[in-house]
Motif scaffolding. Structure first.
Motif, PDB file in Angstrom:
ATOM      1  N   ALA A 297     -84.100  57.869  40.171  1.00  0.00           N
ATOM      2  CA  ALA A 297     -83.469  56.534  40.306  1.00  0.00           C
ATOM      3  C   ALA A 297     -82.048  56.495  40.450  1.00  0.00           C
ATOM      4  O   ALA A 297     -81.434  55.908  41.276  1.00  0.00           O
ATOM      5  CB  ALA A 297     -83.932  55.690  39.090  1.00  0.00           C
ATOM      6  N   ARG A 298     -81.460  57.486  39.452  1.00  0.00           N
ATOM      7  CA  ARG A 298     -79.935  57.381  39.634  1.00  0.00           C
ATOM      8  C   ARG A 298     -79.622  58.108  40.869  1.00  0.00           C
ATOM      9  O   ARG A 298     -78.617  57.627  41.554  1.00  0.00           O
ATOM     10  CB  ARG A 298     -79.653  58.349  38.500  1.00  0.00           C
ATOM     11  CG  ARG A 298     -78.118  58.717  38.414  1.00  0.00           C
ATOM     12  CD  ARG A 298     -77.384  57.779  37.862  1.00  0.00           C
ATOM     13  NE  ARG A 298     -75.843  58.204  37.785  1.00  0.00           N
ATOM     14  CZ  ARG A 298     -74.895  57.155  38.041  1.00  0.00           C
ATOM     15  NH1 ARG A 298     -74.954  56.020  37.832  1.00  0.00           N
ATOM     16  NH2 ARG A 298     -73.388  57.507  37.782  1.00  0.00           N
ATOM     17  N   LEU A 299     -79.917  58.924  41.134  1.00  0.00           N
ATOM     18  CA  LEU A 299     -79.779  59.699  42.406  1.00  0.00           C
ATOM     19  C   LEU A 299     -79.713  58.833  43.571  1.00  0.00           C
ATOM     20  O   LEU A 299     -78.992  58.818  44.556  1.00  0.00           O
ATOM     21  CB  LEU A 299     -80.579  61.066  42.919  1.00  0.00           C
ATOM     22  CG  LEU A 299     -80.103  61.943  43.929  1.00  0.00           C
ATOM     23  CD1 LEU A 299     -78.705  62.212  44.030  1.00  0.00           C
ATOM     24  CD2 LEU A 299     -81.123  63.039  44.021  1.00  0.00           C
TER      25      LEU A 299
ATOM     26  N   ASP B 202     -66.009  55.577  38.767  1.00  0.00           N
ATOM     27  CA  ASP B 202     -67.080  54.378  38.848  1.00  0.00           C
ATOM     28  C   ASP B 202     -68.469  54.778  38.764  1.00  0.00           C
ATOM     29  O   ASP B 202     -69.337  54.745  39.516  1.00  0.00           O
ATOM     30  CB  ASP B 202     -66.923  53.863  40.377  1.00  0.00           C
ATOM     31  CG  ASP B 202     -67.756  52.613  40.798  1.00  0.00           C
ATOM     32  OD1 ASP B 202     -68.076  52.078  39.734  1.00  0.00           O
ATOM     33  OD2 ASP B 202     -67.987  52.554  41.951  1.00  0.00           O
ATOM     34  N   PRO B 203     -68.772  55.023  37.392  1.00  0.00           N
ATOM     35  CA  PRO B 203     -70.088  55.450  37.019  1.00  0.00           C
ATOM     36  C   PRO B 203     -71.105  54.780  37.407  1.00  0.00           C
ATOM     37  O   PRO B 203     -72.350  54.992  37.643  1.00  0.00           O
ATOM     38  CB  PRO B 203     -70.047  55.718  35.647  1.00  0.00           C
ATOM     39  CG  PRO B 203     -68.915  55.046  35.031  1.00  0.00           C
ATOM     40  CD  PRO B 203     -67.921  54.724  36.112  1.00  0.00           C
ATOM     41  N   GLU B 204     -70.838  53.168  37.265  1.00  0.00           N
ATOM     42  CA  GLU B 204     -71.885  52.218  37.654  1.00  0.00           C
ATOM     43  C   GLU B 204     -71.999  51.932  39.236  1.00  0.00           C
ATOM     44  O   GLU B 204     -72.628  51.037  39.442  1.00  0.00           O
ATOM     45  CB  GLU B 204     -71.824  51.066  36.868  1.00  0.00           C
ATOM     46  CG  GLU B 204     -71.730  51.257  35.200  1.00  0.00           C
ATOM     47  CD  GLU B 204     -73.073  51.953  34.694  1.00  0.00           C
ATOM     48  OE1 GLU B 204     -74.112  51.796  35.252  1.00  0.00           O
ATOM     49  OE2 GLU B 204     -72.897  52.860  33.814  1.00  0.00           O
ATOM     50  N   LEU B 205     -71.208  52.353  39.893  1.00  0.00           N
ATOM     51  CA  LEU B 205     -71.306  52.146  41.471  1.00  0.00           C
ATOM     52  C   LEU B 205     -70.844  50.599  41.726  1.00  0.00           C
ATOM     53  O   LEU B 205     -71.537  50.287  42.824  1.00  0.00           O
ATOM     54  CB  LEU B 205     -72.676  52.662  41.817  1.00  0.00           C
ATOM     55  CG  LEU B 205     -73.224  53.773  41.485  1.00  0.00           C
ATOM     56  CD1 LEU B 205     -74.638  54.065  41.860  1.00  0.00           C
ATOM     57  CD2 LEU B 205     -72.489  55.102  42.273  1.00  0.00           C
ATOM     58  N   THR B 206     -70.181  49.986  40.818  1.00  0.00           N
ATOM     59  CA  THR B 206     -69.950  48.785  41.326  1.00  0.00           C
ATOM     60  C   THR B 206     -68.708  48.591  42.054  1.00  0.00           C
ATOM     61  O   THR B 206     -68.728  47.504  42.577  1.00  0.00           O
ATOM     62  CB  THR B 206     -69.693  47.985  39.784  1.00  0.00           C
ATOM     63  OG1 THR B 206     -68.703  48.656  39.388  1.00  0.00           O
ATOM     64  CG2 THR B 206     -70.883  47.906  38.908  1.00  0.00           C
TER      65      THR B 206
ATOM     66  N   ALA C 124     -75.908  67.302  36.615  1.00  0.00           N
ATOM     67  CA  ALA C 124     -77.243  67.073  36.382  1.00  0.00           C
ATOM     68  C   ALA C 124     -77.399  65.489  36.004  1.00  0.00           C
ATOM     69  O   ALA C 124     -78.178  65.065  36.266  1.00  0.00           O
ATOM     70  CB  ALA C 124     -77.477  67.940  34.800  1.00  0.00           C
ATOM     71  N   ASP C 125     -76.260  64.883  35.562  1.00  0.00           N
ATOM     72  CA  ASP C 125     -76.598  63.478  35.064  1.00  0.00           C
ATOM     73  C   ASP C 125     -76.702  62.657  36.355  1.00  0.00           C
ATOM     74  O   ASP C 125     -77.094  61.364  36.379  1.00  0.00           O
ATOM     75  CB  ASP C 125     -75.320  62.988  34.160  1.00  0.00           C
ATOM     76  CG  ASP C 125     -75.309  63.092  32.802  1.00  0.00           C
ATOM     77  OD1 ASP C 125     -76.540  63.572  32.343  1.00  0.00           O
ATOM     78  OD2 ASP C 125     -74.615  62.820  31.711  1.00  0.00           O
TER      79      ASP C 125
ATOM     80  N   LEU D 262     -76.993  57.606  46.252  1.00  0.00           N
ATOM     81  CA  LEU D 262     -77.315  57.827  47.821  1.00  0.00           C
ATOM     82  C   LEU D 262     -77.373  56.648  48.571  1.00  0.00           C
ATOM     83  O   LEU D 262     -76.834  56.330  49.587  1.00  0.00           O
ATOM     84  CB  LEU D 262     -78.556  58.612  48.331  1.00  0.00           C
ATOM     85  CG  LEU D 262     -78.658  60.221  47.558  1.00  0.00           C
ATOM     86  CD1 LEU D 262     -79.934  60.836  47.906  1.00  0.00           C
ATOM     87  CD2 LEU D 262     -77.477  60.815  48.225  1.00  0.00           C
ATOM     88  N   GLY D 263     -78.051  55.367  47.999  1.00  0.00           N
ATOM     89  CA  GLY D 263     -78.027  54.116  48.478  1.00  0.00           C
ATOM     90  C   GLY D 263     -76.496  53.729  48.635  1.00  0.00           C
ATOM     91  O   GLY D 263     -76.116  53.161  49.859  1.00  0.00           O
TER      92      GLY D 263
END
Ligand code: UD1
Length: 354
Positions: free
Chosen positions: A214-216, A314-318, A207-208, A220-221
């Motif tokens: 925007a998160r999803l 890597d929650p922030e996708l950095t 869910a998070d 995906l991006g």
């Protein structure tokens, strides 16, 4: 002695497989299976019963989807009836889904002994529905079947150590047996993805990660920009939300596919260059199958996978672009998830404590 397993969602069917087999080896054990109906799509449910050789459920509650309260409440309402009908000596609850919490609450209200399989896992993230379900089920249970030493420590800190028993991880039992059975099978990937070339296997369903558009879109991006094809095994929750928010699951490097059946999933993990996921079980399966994983969450319950960088959070996708394909760590691993015989210990523990 009669054991009633209550399951409802995909990861629970994987755990039920080895338990059903271990129970069948005891002529004095009657094993009753109740399916709540939380997962009803054939690809999330029926194929697991077929591939893992699990007997057809004795009862199907047909609950289906809904808000947490409605779904859990509907399960509770139906559980009384099946408990009265079967009068089990033990109810065995699995993992951390809404089906787990409903089974637990229904059993203890009827003074039926409750055991929790995969007990003691904690994310310490109170936003997760799974964390609520784990805590409630552990505190209600008479017998806590823990998969790891860390899980036993968590239970001890919460004052539950006396009811805890370290048996190892039942998902390891089925994962290792399946690995050996599928090693020579072809890898099932969507057309256009060459299994002989590096590819990433991905799942996103928490869910998070899915509920905020925007998160999803950011997740995906990052996958679309990957240097190699990313095969996204799309859970119905993801497909529904992507459609709702107009997000494309098949652009750039991203190639969407239906969920895989368990043997094909194990085979695909083995063949992949890396896994990107927010699933708990998949992090551990990738670890057991020697595949580096990047987890799109702030924490993991399976902390052992983080050692030596087998799994990176890597929650922030950095870091994702740099780490989703990376060499396997050189360091040797122990057996933090047991020796592949946890299910036999689980059934024996229920017999011993009946
Ligand atoms: C549930 C578990 C999660 C587990 C996951 C594995 C809870 C709180 N969560 O999440 O811990 O990791 O299963 O998949 O129990 N849907 C379908 N078909 C189905 C099932 C679901 O289309 O067969 C769709 C529905 O739109 C539903 C949504 O997926 O509303 C979410 O399903 P739900 O069972 O509520 O939770 P999961 O996200 O699957």
């Amino acid at each position: 002695m009669k054991i009633m397993s209550v399951v409802g969602a995909r990861p629970q069917f994987v755990k039920l497989g080895p338990i059903a087999r271990a129970a069948a080896n005891h002529s004095d054990v009657e094993h009753v299976i109740v399916h709540t109906g939380q997962h009803y799509d054939p690809l999330l449910s029926d194929v697991f019963f077929r591939d893992l050789g699990i007997p057809t459920p004795d009862d199907h509650l047909g609950v289906g989807s809904g808000t947490h309260g409605r779904q859990t409440g509907a399960m509770l309402a139906h559980m009384d009836e099946v408990l009265e009908k079967h009068q089990p000596d033990w109810v065995l609850a699995y993992g951390d889904t809404n089906s787990t919490a409903a089974a637990a609450l229904a059993a203890v209200k009827m003074h039926i002994k409750l055991a929790h399989l995969e007990s003691g896992l904690r994310s310490f993230n109170r936003r997760m529905p799974e964390e609520h379900n784990r805590i409630v089920t552990d505190h209600l249970s008479d017998l806590l079947l823990a998969p790891t030493d860390v899980a036993v420590q968590n239970l001890t800190i919460e004052g539950l150590g006396e009811r805890a028993l370290m048996i190892g991880d039942v998902m390891t039992d089925v994962c290792l047996a399946t690995r050996d059975a599928v090693a020579d099978d072809p890898v099932q990937l969507p057309s256009g993805v060459d299994p002989a070339q590096p590819f990433v296997l991905a799942t996103i369903h928490r869910a998070d990660n899915t509920d905020d558009p925007a998160r999803l879109a950011a997740i995906l991006g990052a996958m679309k920009a990957a240097p190699v094809p990313v095969v996204l095994l799309a859970h119905p929750r993801l497909v529904a939300l992507a459609t709702k928010h107009g997000l494309n699951l098949g652009e750039g490097s991203l190639v969407a596919s239906e969920p895989l059946a368990y043997p094909q999933m194990v085979r695909a993990i083995m063949a992949s260059a890396g896994v990107v996921t927010d699933s708990g079980g998949l992090q551990k399966e990738a670890f057991l199958l020697d595949t580096p994983t990047t987890t799109i969450r702030t924490e993991t319950e399976w902390v052992e996978t983080l050692e030596n960088g087998w799994n990176i959070l890597d929650p922030e996708l950095t870091q994702l672009a740099d780490v989703m394909v990376r060499p396997i760590p050189g360091a040797q691993r122990g057996e933090p998830y047991g020796d592949g015989h946890a299910s036999e210990r689980a059934v024996q523990a229920l017999i011993d404590h009946a």
